[in-house]
Design a protein around this motif. Structure first.
Motif, mmCIF file in Angstrom:
data_model
loop_
_atom_site.group_PDB
_atom_site.id
_atom_site.type_symbol
_atom_site.label_atom_id
_atom_site.label_comp_id
_atom_site.label_asym_id
_atom_site.label_seq_id
_atom_site.Cartn_x
_atom_site.Cartn_y
_atom_site.Cartn_z
ATOM 1 N N GLN A 139 -35.767 -16.904 -35.791
ATOM 2 C CA GLN A 139 -35.609 -15.746 -34.913
ATOM 3 C C GLN A 139 -36.093 -16.060 -33.496
ATOM 4 O OE1 GLN A 139 -37.825 -12.764 -37.061
ATOM 5 N NE2 GLN A 139 -36.036 -12.102 -38.252
ATOM 6 N N LEU A 140 -37.211 -16.768 -33.411
ATOM 7 C CA LEU A 140 -37.721 -17.154 -32.100
ATOM 8 C C LEU A 140 -36.742 -18.075 -31.386
ATOM 9 C CD1 LEU A 140 -41.515 -17.814 -32.850
ATOM 10 C CD2 LEU A 140 -40.484 -15.818 -31.752
ATOM 11 N N ARG A 141 -36.130 -18.991 -32.135
ATOM 12 C CA ARG A 141 -35.161 -19.893 -31.524
ATOM 13 C C ARG A 141 -33.945 -19.116 -31.022
ATOM 14 N NH1 ARG A 141 -31.998 -24.338 -35.027
ATOM 15 N NH2 ARG A 141 -31.134 -22.395 -35.842
ATOM 16 N N GLU A 142 -33.458 -18.157 -31.832
ATOM 17 C CA GLU A 142 -32.310 -17.359 -31.413
ATOM 18 C C GLU A 142 -32.630 -16.558 -30.158
ATOM 19 O OE1 GLU A 142 -29.270 -17.425 -32.557
ATOM 20 O OE2 GLU A 142 -29.815 -18.976 -34.004
ATOM 21 N N GLN A 143 -33.833 -16.005 -30.108
ATOM 22 C CA GLN A 143 -34.231 -15.246 -28.926
ATOM 23 C C GLN A 143 -34.308 -16.149 -27.698
ATOM 24 O OE1 GLN A 143 -37.935 -13.363 -29.940
ATOM 25 N NE2 GLN A 143 -37.013 -12.050 -31.519
ATOM 26 N N ARG A 144 -34.834 -17.355 -27.879
ATOM 27 C CA ARG A 144 -34.935 -18.294 -26.767
ATOM 28 C C ARG A 144 -33.550 -18.709 -26.276
ATOM 29 N NH1 ARG A 144 -37.634 -21.542 -29.227
ATOM 30 N NH2 ARG A 144 -36.154 -23.173 -29.758
ATOM 31 N N ILE A 145 -32.653 -18.983 -27.212
ATOM 32 C CA ILE A 145 -31.291 -19.366 -26.839
ATOM 33 C C ILE A 145 -30.596 -18.214 -26.120
ATOM 34 C CG2 ILE A 145 -29.014 -19.969 -27.747
ATOM 35 C CD1 ILE A 145 -30.409 -21.508 -29.962
#
Length: 244
Positions: A139-145
């Motif tokens: 989820q953190l990666r998706e938010q960062r992307i």
């Protein structure tokens, strides 16, 4: 229960554990009984890890909890891929939480063999912890992307116009325009001072009035003597006029 009964129960459990975990079980001491069980934790879409449950029987086990510790074994696989930004691992806090939950499982099994239940539940709760942490990392990666994509799109879209930022821009624009006009007026004024206008030039009369020496210069030539004149030039000019 006598000490003999405790010893028999402990020996019987160790024999059962050795049959259940033929490669995972390792005896560390016979008196008191101490052993370790490796607990592999594997789950779909989760980076696997291996825990080590080390157990030491007390004199009155299983009527009281055994002493135990939980640790994470280092990955000895040289071909294992490096950790990615979504690979969850168990840290010190996770191990403390797993220890507390395993302790609770043991208390529920007092009076009977409990090491198998402790090891089985340890595998399950560790897997759940890794799954939860992996989901959070994804989820953190998706938010960062998503933020990176939005920032890139903002370069082409520009800043949305609102009443507030428009008034701010207009005030700034007016200040710049006023400054440009002011500089232009100053430049024109300086130029007008350097270039004399035709109307500002002095006439011949004004030059004579301002400089008396100009008038005296003609008188000087007159006073110095008569200028010789050839009269034949006038007679020749008169003849030419008559012939015409």
């Amino acid at each position: 229960m006598t000490d003999t009964h405790y010893a028999e129960d402990q020996a019987n459990e160790i024999e059962i554990l050795q049959s259940i975990y033929p490669t995972e079980f390792e005896e560390l001491s016979a008196d008191p009984h101490q052993f370790s069980i490796t607990v592999p934790v594997e789950e779909d879409d989760v980076r696997s890890c291996t825990l080590c449950l080390t157990v030491t029987y007390t004199a009155t086990y299983p009527d009281e909890l055994p002493e135990f510790t939980i640790s994470v074994l280092d990955d000895e696989d040289d071909d294992a891929p490096p950790l990615s930004d979504t690979d969850a691992t168990l840290d010190t806090k996770d191990i403390d939480d797993l220890t507390d939950q395993t302790h609770t499982i043991g208390e529920e099994c007092l009076g009977m063999a409990m090491v198998f239940s402790m090891a089985s539940n340890l595998r399950e709760i560790a897997a759940l912890r890794l799954v939860a942490k992996t989901i959070h990392l994804k989820q953190l990666r998706e938010q960062r992307i998503q933020k990176e994509v939005e920032a890139e799109q903002a370069k082409f879209i520009g800043t949305p116009v609102t009443r507030e930022n428009f008034l701010e821009w207009k005030a700034h624009f007016n200040c710049e325009t006023s400054a440009i006009k002011s500089d232009a007026l100053v430049g024109d004024d300086k130029a007008s001072r350097r270039v004399a206008k035709p109307d500002d030039r002095l006439t011949g009369r004004q030059l004579f009035e301002q400089d008396k020496d100009l008038a005296k210069s003609d008188s000087k030539y007159i006073n110095e003597g008569e200028i010789p004149v050839d009269s034949k030039l006038f007679d020749r000019e008169q003849d030419l006029s008559d012939n015409e």
